[in-house]
Design a protein around this motif. Structure first.
Motif, short mmCIF file in Angstrom:
data_model
loop_
_atom_site.label_atom_id
_atom_site.label_comp_id
_atom_site.label_asym_id
_atom_site.label_seq_id
_atom_site.Cartn_x
_atom_site.Cartn_y
_atom_site.Cartn_z
N MET A 94 0.85 -1.19 0.00
CA MET A 94 0.00 0.00 0.00
C MET A 94 0.88 1.24 0.00
O MET A 94 2.09 1.17 0.25
CB MET A 94 -0.92 0.02 1.23
CG MET A 94 -0.20 0.14 2.55
SD MET A 94 -1.29 0.54 3.94
CE MET A 94 -1.75 2.24 3.56
N GLN A 95 0.27 2.38 -0.29
CA GLN A 95 0.97 3.66 -0.31
C GLN A 95 0.15 4.66 0.49
O GLN A 95 -1.09 4.53 0.60
CB GLN A 95 1.13 4.13 -1.76
CG GLN A 95 1.74 5.49 -1.96
CD GLN A 95 3.16 5.61 -1.46
OE1 GLN A 95 3.38 5.66 -0.24
NE2 GLN A 95 4.12 5.65 -2.35
N HIS A 96 0.83 5.65 1.09
CA HIS A 96 0.14 6.76 1.75
C HIS A 96 1.04 7.97 1.58
O HIS A 96 2.21 7.95 1.96
CB HIS A 96 -0.08 6.47 3.24
CG HIS A 96 -0.91 7.52 3.93
ND1 HIS A 96 -2.27 7.37 4.15
CD2 HIS A 96 -0.58 8.74 4.42
CE1 HIS A 96 -2.74 8.45 4.74
NE2 HIS A 96 -1.73 9.29 4.93
N LEU A 193 -2.32 1.83 -7.75
CA LEU A 193 -1.61 2.47 -6.65
C LEU A 193 -1.07 3.84 -7.05
O LEU A 193 -0.93 4.74 -6.21
CB LEU A 193 -0.47 1.55 -6.19
CG LEU A 193 0.13 1.79 -4.80
CD1 LEU A 193 -0.89 1.48 -3.71
CD2 LEU A 193 1.38 0.93 -4.60
N ASN A 194 -0.75 4.00 -8.33
CA ASN A 194 -0.19 5.25 -8.83
C ASN A 194 -1.21 6.09 -9.60
O ASN A 194 -0.82 7.03 -10.32
CB ASN A 194 1.01 4.97 -9.74
CG ASN A 194 2.24 4.55 -8.97
OD1 ASN A 194 2.44 4.97 -7.83
ND2 ASN A 194 3.06 3.71 -9.57
N ALA A 195 -2.49 5.78 -9.46
CA ALA A 195 -3.51 6.45 -10.26
C ALA A 195 -3.46 7.97 -10.13
O ALA A 195 -3.60 8.70 -11.12
CB ALA A 195 -4.90 5.93 -9.88
N ALA A 196 -3.24 8.45 -8.91
CA ALA A 196 -3.21 9.90 -8.69
C ALA A 196 -2.04 10.54 -9.42
O ALA A 196 -2.16 11.66 -9.95
CB ALA A 196 -3.14 10.21 -7.20
N LEU A 197 -0.91 9.85 -9.47
CA LEU A 197 0.26 10.38 -10.15
C LEU A 197 0.10 10.33 -11.66
O LEU A 197 0.49 11.25 -12.37
CB LEU A 197 1.52 9.61 -9.73
CG LEU A 197 1.87 9.65 -8.24
CD1 LEU A 197 3.14 8.84 -7.98
CD2 LEU A 197 2.06 11.09 -7.77
#
Length: 252
Positions: A94-96, A193-197
């Motif tokens: 996961m990422q935060h 996981l990287n959708a926002a980037l």
């Protein structure tokens, strides 16, 4: 002879966090190389939907990779009822993203459990059976952040550095039993996981300039390295982390 080194027929692979993203792509790739696939995640509905996209024998093994007892029960039960897990891909993660001075303690703890503890729990549970058989492959998914840092993700960077060192420790303890334990470190890939980037034009422009290959990675470009690490072709590769990152860790 050389191509047969990459043949995974007769092998069974468990991939944690494999209902989507990198885990799903690696599961698809390992199946194409001949492996029988065991999909894992916490959401049974998502796993069943993922399983429907596979052909041939594919298993669903739902468990929480951060729960030591649940992991042990699931792996031991599968080994007893279905058969050997020959290949483990520790992919759950996961990422935060928050500046370090404001980073929430509960998010820090979730990162520790999901990105590090799960590698220990599932790795140990599978290795106990692999050791008895005298062979096994463990592939831990690291990250470009194993070697580099960016603002706002310091705890994530810490966890991925720990994955690389835990991989070294696994190899040091278990190579004598016939196991090969290695890391696979993706660079920047277009994943959920990287959708926002991916959706941020400014970040994508920066990434294209920063990466020698000049683009985001495609998850299918991780498959070849995973097959190599899962196969007889890597029989004397142990404790290393392979970066698949378009050259980003090689240049300033």
């Amino acid at each position: 002879m050389s191509l047969s080194l990459f043949d995974l027929n007769g092998r069974r692979a468990l991939i944690t966090g494999s209902s989507q993203g990198i885990g799903f792509a690696l599961a698809k790739g390992l199946q194409a190389a001949g492996a029988e696939i065991v999909l894992n995640g916490r959401d049974t509905a998502k796993l069943n939907a993922a399983q429907a996209q596979f052909e041939g024998t594919t298993h669903v093994l739902p468990f929480d990779a951060t729960d030591h007892d649940a992991v042990r029960a699931a792996v031991d039960g599968f080994e007893a009822e279905t058969g050997a897990i020959d290949i483990l891909v520790n992919n759950a993660g996961m990422q935060h993203r928050t500046p370090l001075e404001d980073f929430p303690a509960d998010a820090f703890e979730r990162l520790m459990q999901t990105n590090i503890a799960s590698v220990f729990h599932v790795g140990q549970a599978c290795a106990r059976h692999m050791i008895k058989r005298g062979q096994g492959k463990i592939i831990n998914i690291a990250s470009v952040q194993t070697a580099l840092a960016r603002p706002g993700i310091a705890p994530y960077t810490m966890t991925k550095g720990a994955v690389a060192n835990l991989t070294k420790g696994m190899a040091t303890d278990w190579a004598k039993y016939g196991l090969q334990c290695n890391g696979l470190a993706p660079g920047y890939f277009d994943t959920p996981l990287n959708a926002a980037l991916v959706a941020d034009p400014e970040f994508s422009a920066w990434l294209e300039k920063r990466t020698p290959a000049g683009r985001w990675g495609n998850v299918n470009e991780l498959v070849g390295t995973c097959i190599f690490l899962a196969s007889a072709a890597s029989s004397f590769v142990n404790g290393t982390t392979v970066f698949v990152d378009g050259g980003i860790t090689a240049s300033l």
